[in-house]
Write a protein that holds these residues in place. Structure first.
Motif, PDB file in Angstrom:
ATOM      1  N   LEU A 187      51.752  27.543  39.483  1.00 38.75           N
ATOM      2  CA  LEU A 187      51.752  28.776  39.836  1.00 38.75           C
ATOM      3  C   LEU A 187      51.231  29.529  40.960  1.00 38.75           C
ATOM      4  CD1 LEU A 187      51.725  30.487  36.110  1.00 38.75           C
ATOM      5  CD2 LEU A 187      53.843  29.864  37.278  1.00 38.75           C
ATOM      6  N   THR A 188      51.982  29.578  42.052  1.00 38.08           N
ATOM      7  CA  THR A 188      51.695  30.145  43.522  1.00 38.08           C
ATOM      8  C   THR A 188      51.813  31.572  43.137  1.00 38.08           C
ATOM      9  OG1 THR A 188      53.897  30.178  44.238  1.00 38.08           O
ATOM     10  CG2 THR A 188      52.558  27.980  44.668  1.00 38.08           C
ATOM     11  N   PRO A 189      50.949  32.330  44.062  1.00 36.32           N
ATOM     12  CA  PRO A 189      51.146  33.816  44.098  1.00 36.32           C
ATOM     13  C   PRO A 189      52.410  34.378  44.095  1.00 36.32           C
ATOM     14  CG  PRO A 189      49.264  33.075  45.451  1.00 36.32           C
ATOM     15  CD  PRO A 189      49.904  31.824  45.170  1.00 36.32           C
ATOM     16  N   ALA A 206      46.292  36.432  40.534  1.00 33.79           N
ATOM     17  CA  ALA A 206      46.921  35.297  41.269  1.00 33.79           C
ATOM     18  C   ALA A 206      46.634  34.704  42.360  1.00 33.79           C
ATOM     19  CB  ALA A 206      48.421  35.770  41.593  1.00 33.79           C
ATOM     20  N   MET A 207      45.872  35.339  43.251  1.00 37.32           N
ATOM     21  CA  MET A 207      45.066  34.917  44.358  1.00 37.32           C
ATOM     22  C   MET A 207      43.823  34.042  43.925  1.00 37.32           C
ATOM     23  SD  MET A 207      44.866  37.712  47.248  1.00 37.32           S
ATOM     24  CE  MET A 207      43.588  38.674  46.689  1.00 37.32           C
ATOM     25  N   GLU A 240      41.452  28.784  43.133  1.00 36.24           N
ATOM     26  CA  GLU A 240      41.010  27.629  42.065  1.00 36.24           C
ATOM     27  C   GLU A 240      41.679  26.166  42.202  1.00 36.24           C
ATOM     28  OE1 GLU A 240      40.954  28.300  37.917  1.00 36.24           O
ATOM     29  OE2 GLU A 240      38.984  28.700  38.016  1.00 36.24           O
ATOM     30  N   ALA A 241      42.881  26.470  42.359  1.00 35.44           N
ATOM     31  CA  ALA A 241      43.832  25.314  42.396  1.00 35.44           C
ATOM     32  C   ALA A 241      43.385  24.553  43.497  1.00 35.44           C
ATOM     33  CB  ALA A 241      45.125  25.506  42.224  1.00 35.44           C
ATOM     34  N   ASN A 242      43.512  25.261  44.694  1.00 32.85           N
ATOM     35  CA  ASN A 242      43.002  24.575  46.040  1.00 32.85           C
ATOM     36  C   ASN A 242      41.706  24.019  46.000  1.00 32.85           C
ATOM     37  OD1 ASN A 242      45.616  25.381  46.922  1.00 32.85           O
ATOM     38  ND2 ASN A 242      44.795  27.104  48.077  1.00 32.85           N
ATOM     39  N   LEU A 243      40.979  24.665  45.340  1.00 36.58           N
ATOM     40  CA  LEU A 243      39.419  24.019  45.265  1.00 36.58           C
ATOM     41  C   LEU A 243      39.839  22.316  44.664  1.00 36.58           C
ATOM     42  CD1 LEU A 243      36.811  26.711  44.401  1.00 36.58           C
ATOM     43  CD2 LEU A 243      36.895  25.448  46.518  1.00 36.58           C
ATOM     44  N   GLY A 244      40.293  22.334  43.595  1.00 38.88           N
ATOM     45  CA  GLY A 244      40.465  21.076  42.697  1.00 38.88           C
ATOM     46  C   GLY A 244      41.260  20.200  43.684  1.00 38.88           C
ATOM     47  N   HIS A 245      42.133  20.708  44.305  1.00 36.96           N
ATOM     48  CA  HIS A 245      42.860  19.782  45.315  1.00 36.96           C
ATOM     49  C   HIS A 245      41.904  19.182  46.454  1.00 36.96           C
ATOM     50  CE1 HIS A 245      46.702  21.851  44.277  1.00 36.96           C
ATOM     51  NE2 HIS A 245      46.516  20.571  43.222  1.00 36.96           N
TER      52      HIS A 245
END
Length: 135
Positions: free
Chosen positions: A16-18, A57-58, A63-68
């Motif tokens: 889910l993107t913002p 949402a941000m 959090e998703a970007n940190l995981g990637h």
């Protein structure tokens, strides 16, 4: 009115993107859905509720970007240290040679080899018809 608990998005933040979350919140709000987080209920049409939900949402995207980022860093480090080798063969090379030899000599069938080595027939097929060098 319906209640929508923000925890239903838990674990799905990577997909889910913002922009998608804002679209989802706008759509649900248009249907009269209120958004609850704990004991608080947030209205998408209220400026504070909108700010709060956009902030969530941000944070989810961050959090998703940190995981990637961590995954990419770990893979780069593994590659640098020659630890990134891809998927390993199901069977060791001596077993693979034996399978090729026995099948070529007509000793056993492909299905019998699969049963003997506890692997799928497709694995035996790849060993027999694939390259003879080990990975």
């Amino acid at each position: 009115m319906h209640a929508f608990d923000a925890t239903c998005l838990e674990g799905r933040s990577t997909c889910l993107t913002p922009e998608k979350i804002i679209w989802l919140l706008t759509d649900l709000s248009g249907r009269g859905v209120l958004f609850g987080l704990g004991a608080s209920v947030h209205d998408w049409n209220d400026p504070f509720g909108r700010l709060f939900l956009q902030t969530l949402a941000m944070v989810a995207e961050f959090e998703a970007n940190l995981g990637h980022m961590r995954t990419r860093e770990g893979m780069a480090l593994a590659k640098k240290n020659s630890k990134l080798k891809g998927k390993q063969p199901k069977l060791p090379e001596p077993a693979r040679r034996s399978i090729r030899r026995r099948y070529a000599e007509g000793e056993v069938s492909l299905a019998d080899l699969a049963t003997e080595y506890s692997v799928g027939r497709s694995t035996i097929h790849r060993i027999i018809h694939g390259p003879e060098t080990s990975r």
